[in-house]
Design an enzyme around this catalytic site. Sequence first.
Site, PDB file in Angstrom:
ATOM      1  N   CYS A   2     -44.791  19.394   0.609  1.00 61.27           N
ATOM      2  CA  CYS A   2     -44.705  17.941   0.550  1.00 61.27           C
ATOM      3  C   CYS A   2     -45.899  17.423  -0.245  1.00 61.27           C
ATOM      4  O   CYS A   2     -46.951  18.049  -0.287  1.00 61.27           O
ATOM      5  CB  CYS A   2     -44.757  17.348   1.948  1.00 61.27           C
ATOM      6  SG  CYS A   2     -43.485  18.006   3.013  1.00 61.27           S
ATOM      7  N   ARG A  26     -43.382  18.337  -5.777  1.00 68.56           N
ATOM      8  CA  ARG A  26     -43.745  19.117  -4.581  1.00 68.56           C
ATOM      9  C   ARG A  26     -42.676  19.053  -3.506  1.00 68.56           C
ATOM     10  O   ARG A  26     -42.768  19.751  -2.492  1.00 68.56           O
ATOM     11  CB  ARG A  26     -45.069  18.605  -4.014  1.00 68.56           C
ATOM     12  CG  ARG A  26     -46.241  18.898  -4.918  1.00 68.56           C
ATOM     13  CD  ARG A  26     -47.498  18.340  -4.334  1.00 68.56           C
ATOM     14  NE  ARG A  26     -47.895  19.045  -3.137  1.00 68.56           N
ATOM     15  CZ  ARG A  26     -49.000  19.772  -3.024  1.00 68.56           C
ATOM     16  NH1 ARG A  26     -49.799  19.899  -4.034  1.00 68.56           N
ATOM     17  NH2 ARG A  26     -49.300  20.365  -1.900  1.00 68.56           N
ATOM     18  N   TRP A  69     -40.413  17.989   1.321  1.00 58.80           N
ATOM     19  CA  TRP A  69     -39.624  19.212   1.218  1.00 58.80           C
ATOM     20  C   TRP A  69     -39.389  19.627   2.665  1.00 58.80           C
ATOM     21  O   TRP A  69     -40.334  19.942   3.392  1.00 58.80           O
ATOM     22  CB  TRP A  69     -40.399  20.287   0.467  1.00 58.80           C
ATOM     23  CG  TRP A  69     -39.626  21.564   0.289  1.00 58.80           C
ATOM     24  CD1 TRP A  69     -38.718  21.851  -0.692  1.00 58.80           C
ATOM     25  CD2 TRP A  69     -39.694  22.726   1.115  1.00 58.80           C
ATOM     26  NE1 TRP A  69     -38.213  23.126  -0.518  1.00 58.80           N
ATOM     27  CE2 TRP A  69     -38.800  23.680   0.583  1.00 58.80           C
ATOM     28  CE3 TRP A  69     -40.410  23.064   2.264  1.00 58.80           C
ATOM     29  CZ2 TRP A  69     -38.606  24.943   1.141  1.00 58.80           C
ATOM     30  CZ3 TRP A  69     -40.217  24.323   2.826  1.00 58.80           C
ATOM     31  CH2 TRP A  69     -39.331  25.245   2.261  1.00 58.80           C
ATOM     32  N   ASN A  95     -48.413  17.053   5.492  1.00 55.99           N
ATOM     33  CA  ASN A  95     -47.944  18.233   4.759  1.00 55.99           C
ATOM     34  C   ASN A  95     -48.395  19.453   5.535  1.00 55.99           C
ATOM     35  O   ASN A  95     -49.543  19.527   5.961  1.00 55.99           O
ATOM     36  CB  ASN A  95     -48.545  18.274   3.344  1.00 55.99           C
ATOM     37  CG  ASN A  95     -48.177  19.553   2.621  1.00 55.99           C
ATOM     38  OD1 ASN A  95     -47.070  20.066   2.780  1.00 55.99           O
ATOM     39  ND2 ASN A  95     -49.094  20.077   1.822  1.00 55.99           N
ATOM     40  N   GLY A  96     -47.484  20.426   5.706  1.00 57.48           N
ATOM     41  CA  GLY A  96     -47.843  21.638   6.444  1.00 57.48           C
ATOM     42  C   GLY A  96     -46.905  21.807   7.619  1.00 57.48           C
ATOM     43  O   GLY A  96     -45.815  21.233   7.642  1.00 57.48           O
ATOM     44  N   GLU A 466     -37.981  38.605 -13.630  1.00 58.05           N
ATOM     45  CA  GLU A 466     -38.259  37.197 -13.929  1.00 58.05           C
ATOM     46  C   GLU A 466     -37.015  36.512 -14.505  1.00 58.05           C
ATOM     47  O   GLU A 466     -36.711  35.363 -14.162  1.00 58.05           O
ATOM     48  CB  GLU A 466     -39.453  37.102 -14.893  1.00 58.05           C
ATOM     49  CG  GLU A 466     -39.848  35.696 -15.308  1.00 58.05           C
ATOM     50  CD  GLU A 466     -40.183  34.764 -14.158  1.00 58.05           C
ATOM     51  OE1 GLU A 466     -40.308  35.204 -13.007  1.00 58.05           O
ATOM     52  OE2 GLU A 466     -40.281  33.548 -14.418  1.00 58.05           O
ATOM     53  N   LYS A 470     -35.234  33.329 -12.740  1.00 54.77           N
ATOM     54  CA  LYS A 470     -35.075  32.059 -13.467  1.00 54.77           C
ATOM     55  C   LYS A 470     -33.627  31.617 -13.428  1.00 54.77           C
ATOM     56  O   LYS A 470     -33.320  30.470 -13.126  1.00 54.77           O
ATOM     57  CB  LYS A 470     -35.540  32.270 -14.915  1.00 54.77           C
ATOM     58  CG  LYS A 470     -36.300  31.183 -15.537  1.00 54.77           C
ATOM     59  CD  LYS A 470     -37.742  31.047 -15.146  1.00 54.77           C
ATOM     60  CE  LYS A 470     -38.075  31.137 -13.709  1.00 54.77           C
ATOM     61  NZ  LYS A 470     -39.468  31.182 -13.369  1.00 54.77           N
ATOM     62  N   GLU A 473     -32.487  30.536  -9.841  1.00 56.13           N
ATOM     63  CA  GLU A 473     -33.099  29.340  -9.243  1.00 56.13           C
ATOM     64  C   GLU A 473     -32.662  28.043  -9.906  1.00 56.13           C
ATOM     65  O   GLU A 473     -32.605  27.013  -9.241  1.00 56.13           O
ATOM     66  CB  GLU A 473     -34.623  29.447  -9.131  1.00 56.13           C
ATOM     67  CG  GLU A 473     -35.424  29.219 -10.389  1.00 56.13           C
ATOM     68  CD  GLU A 473     -36.933  29.219 -10.122  1.00 56.13           C
ATOM     69  OE1 GLU A 473     -37.660  29.742 -10.969  1.00 56.13           O
ATOM     70  OE2 GLU A 473     -37.386  28.695  -9.095  1.00 56.13           O
ATOM     71  N   HIS A 489     -27.077  54.310  -8.523  1.00 53.96           N
ATOM     72  CA  HIS A 489     -27.240  54.668  -7.108  1.00 53.96           C
ATOM     73  C   HIS A 489     -26.594  53.644  -6.180  1.00 53.96           C
ATOM     74  O   HIS A 489     -26.995  53.517  -5.029  1.00 53.96           O
ATOM     75  CB  HIS A 489     -28.724  54.854  -6.781  1.00 53.96           C
ATOM     76  CG  HIS A 489     -29.345  55.979  -7.548  1.00 53.96           C
ATOM     77  ND1 HIS A 489     -29.053  57.299  -7.313  1.00 53.96           N
ATOM     78  CD2 HIS A 489     -30.207  55.978  -8.597  1.00 53.96           C
ATOM     79  CE1 HIS A 489     -29.718  58.069  -8.156  1.00 53.96           C
ATOM     80  NE2 HIS A 489     -30.429  57.289  -8.959  1.00 53.96           N
ATOM     81  N   LYS A 587     -42.033  22.905  -6.003  1.00 56.98           N
ATOM     82  CA  LYS A 587     -42.901  23.549  -6.988  1.00 56.98           C
ATOM     83  C   LYS A 587     -43.995  24.371  -6.315  1.00 56.98           C
ATOM     84  O   LYS A 587     -44.305  25.472  -6.728  1.00 56.98           O
ATOM     85  CB  LYS A 587     -43.522  22.460  -7.871  1.00 56.98           C
ATOM     86  CG  LYS A 587     -44.456  22.977  -8.940  1.00 56.98           C
ATOM     87  CD  LYS A 587     -43.698  23.682 -10.016  1.00 56.98           C
ATOM     88  CE  LYS A 587     -44.576  24.225 -11.115  1.00 56.98           C
ATOM     89  NZ  LYS A 587     -43.877  25.297 -11.857  1.00 56.98           N
TER      90      LYS A 587
HETATM   91  O1  M6R Z   1     -47.909  28.350  -7.749  1.00 54.32           O
HETATM   92  P1  M6R Z   1     -47.557  29.782  -7.617  1.00 54.32           P
HETATM   93  O2  M6R Z   1     -47.604  30.523  -8.907  1.00 54.32           O
HETATM   94  O3  M6R Z   1     -48.367  30.492  -6.564  1.00 54.32           O
HETATM   95  O4  M6R Z   1     -46.061  29.803  -7.114  1.00 54.32           O
HETATM   96  C1  M6R Z   1     -45.435  30.995  -6.753  1.00 54.32           C
HETATM   97  C2  M6R Z   1     -43.949  30.817  -6.622  1.00 54.32           C
HETATM   98  O5  M6R Z   1     -43.646  29.921  -5.612  1.00 54.32           O
HETATM   99  C3  M6R Z   1     -43.325  30.323  -7.934  1.00 54.32           C
HETATM  100  O6  M6R Z   1     -43.613  31.174  -8.990  1.00 54.32           O
HETATM  101  C4  M6R Z   1     -41.792  30.227  -7.789  1.00 54.32           C
HETATM  102  O7  M6R Z   1     -41.250  31.494  -7.638  1.00 54.32           O
HETATM  103  C5  M6R Z   1     -41.201  29.492  -8.992  1.00 54.32           C
HETATM  104  N1  M6R Z   1     -40.263  28.511  -8.555  1.00 54.32           N
HETATM  105  C6  M6R Z   1     -40.506  30.402  -9.929  1.00 54.32           C
HETATM  106  O8  M6R Z   1     -39.961  29.735 -11.018  1.00 54.32           O
END
Ligand code: M6R
Length: 592
Positions: A2, A26, A69, A95-96, A466, A470, A473, A489, A587
């Site tokens: 958040c 966030r 969030w 937040n938390g 990666e 991508k 997500e 396998h 994020k």
């Molecule tokens: O801020 P950070 O690099 O620590 O974040 C880590 C992950 O949460 C972040 O890379 C997440 O996987 C992204 N949404 C990927 O695109």
Amino acid sequence: MCGIFGTIGANCVTNTLLALHQLEYRGYDSAGIGVKTECGLQIEKSTGRVNALKVDFVAGKVAIGHTRWATHGKVCKQNAHPFVSYDGNFAVVHNGIVENYLQHKLALQRQGVEFASQTDSEVIAHLLAKHFDGDVATTLQKVCNMLTGSFAVVVATSRDDNLYAYKRGSALCVGKGKQGTCVCSDVAVMEQFASSVAVLPENCLAVLGNSVDLWVEGKHVEPCYFAPSHTDCDSNQLQGDAMLAEIFQIPDAVRQTYDYYFASGGLCLDKKQVNGYKRVYFVGCGTAYHSAMVGCSLLQRLAQMDCQAVVASEYVYDSFPTDKHTLVVAISQSGETADTLKAVQKAKRQGATVYAVTNVCNSSLCFEASFVKFVKAGREISVASTKAYNCQLVALTLFAVDFAHAKGRLSARARSRYLTCFDKVPSACKHLVSQSTAFALMAKRYKQAHLAYFVGRRLDFATAKEGALKLKEVSYLPSEAYPSGELKHGTLAMMEQGVLVVALACEKDLVDKCCNTVAEVTSRGASALVLSQYPVSPTSNQVQVVSLPAVDEIFAPIISVVPLQLFAYYFAKGRGCDVDRPRNLAKSVTVE
Ligand code: M6R
């Protein structure tokens, strides 16, 4: 997760709304604002984006705001912050996670307090009312002492014109500027509102009025102010989708990261330190974990070091041998990821040295690490990380080269040859982004795919992971990555028409192996997209080849991911997805 903000002064409402727009990345399940006006505390909340907030009251003395969030309780207006205490005197944004909220909630309910939400946060507002002792600051301290978990809380009250804040485990900073004082969960957002910013230490109580006063465990402490940095390549300033804008910034960002690595002292570890480490762990989450895989693979290769890439949350809960001869390289774009912070705290307790690679100056990770290497990606807004990944790879590749050299495993000549080879990397990235229309067409060609697999070996496996992350997500297409050799396998059973296999072959000795894999999957009906900087001939019309610009193989992961980032973007657009705000994500993941 958040985003929280609070400020005092004539423009408090406008500034809080402005800050909420910046904090939206966030969390975008709901947004809310609480303002102390002549008529008391006024609250406005809405589900979805900050734009959906209808705020009629523009004049106020103090304002707090929140972008959510969801953790506890579904996405709905009742669960949006701020929460107001049963007596109407306290408005709270949080937040938390308050881990023991249920125990307090049940006790308050037994005493007749009615709750409006399913959140853990609301309990803080009611506890403030219940335990109010005539002084908001001491009451907030008392209430926070009753709570377990990690949290950042900001409180506005009808009782005075101050703001009160508390920080435990979740980031919070305070600032002073021409327009007044402010408090925020995000250092980068502060640059617009404050000329001096201070990060709150752990267990810190802050009282904001005309000035800022801080206490830790009852003792008055001086804020350590710094001038907030103004970021380059700020995606906030750009039109259109931030994800695409950020991909287009990659060529400049990788160059800036390379230059800054040397301008900021290079490796920053001397020969004695390097030779003192017996093992190196690379830790991170999500995309940062994938760059950890690349860093680890290169360090093993160049320095023959005993090293391992570990998902940060696994490092926290499993037993990885760690002592004073351990170096932990912690990678995080935001520097605020709770799992990564927990991992480095654990490593430090066991005697390890922490070397941070982050994109955000003055983030929490910087304060945990003995060494900090900034990547110069510029502010990244899109939830899907792109340019920060490429920049992390630049920093980690240089780290591996210099570490190997300092360890005596790489000659000065070989080192300097690698450094010269980097020159081709920014232009290779530029060439690929300039081909974006081709990747848009490619995404269209495969739009009927119902499943995607990304495969590669060694460094290419990290890129495959990666690419798969991508794509899933931002587009929600089920996509997974495997080391190429693993397909036979079990996963080969999934191959049929409608399955897309993206195969990477950026290391020469692995090209033939890659072609075998492609033959195996296409003969079972799947389509294949092959990415290589070496010649590959398509063996059937089910195979499409993307020729990558030639770079030294240690830099290949920096460029081979670019087509995958563009592919994910265009594939998601083709499905009508909100690429910058994928469902269920945020994020910065500041809760465990
Ligand atoms: O801020 P950070 O690099 O620590 O974040 C880590 C992950 O949460 C972040 O890379 C997440 O996987 C992204 N949404 C990927 O695109």
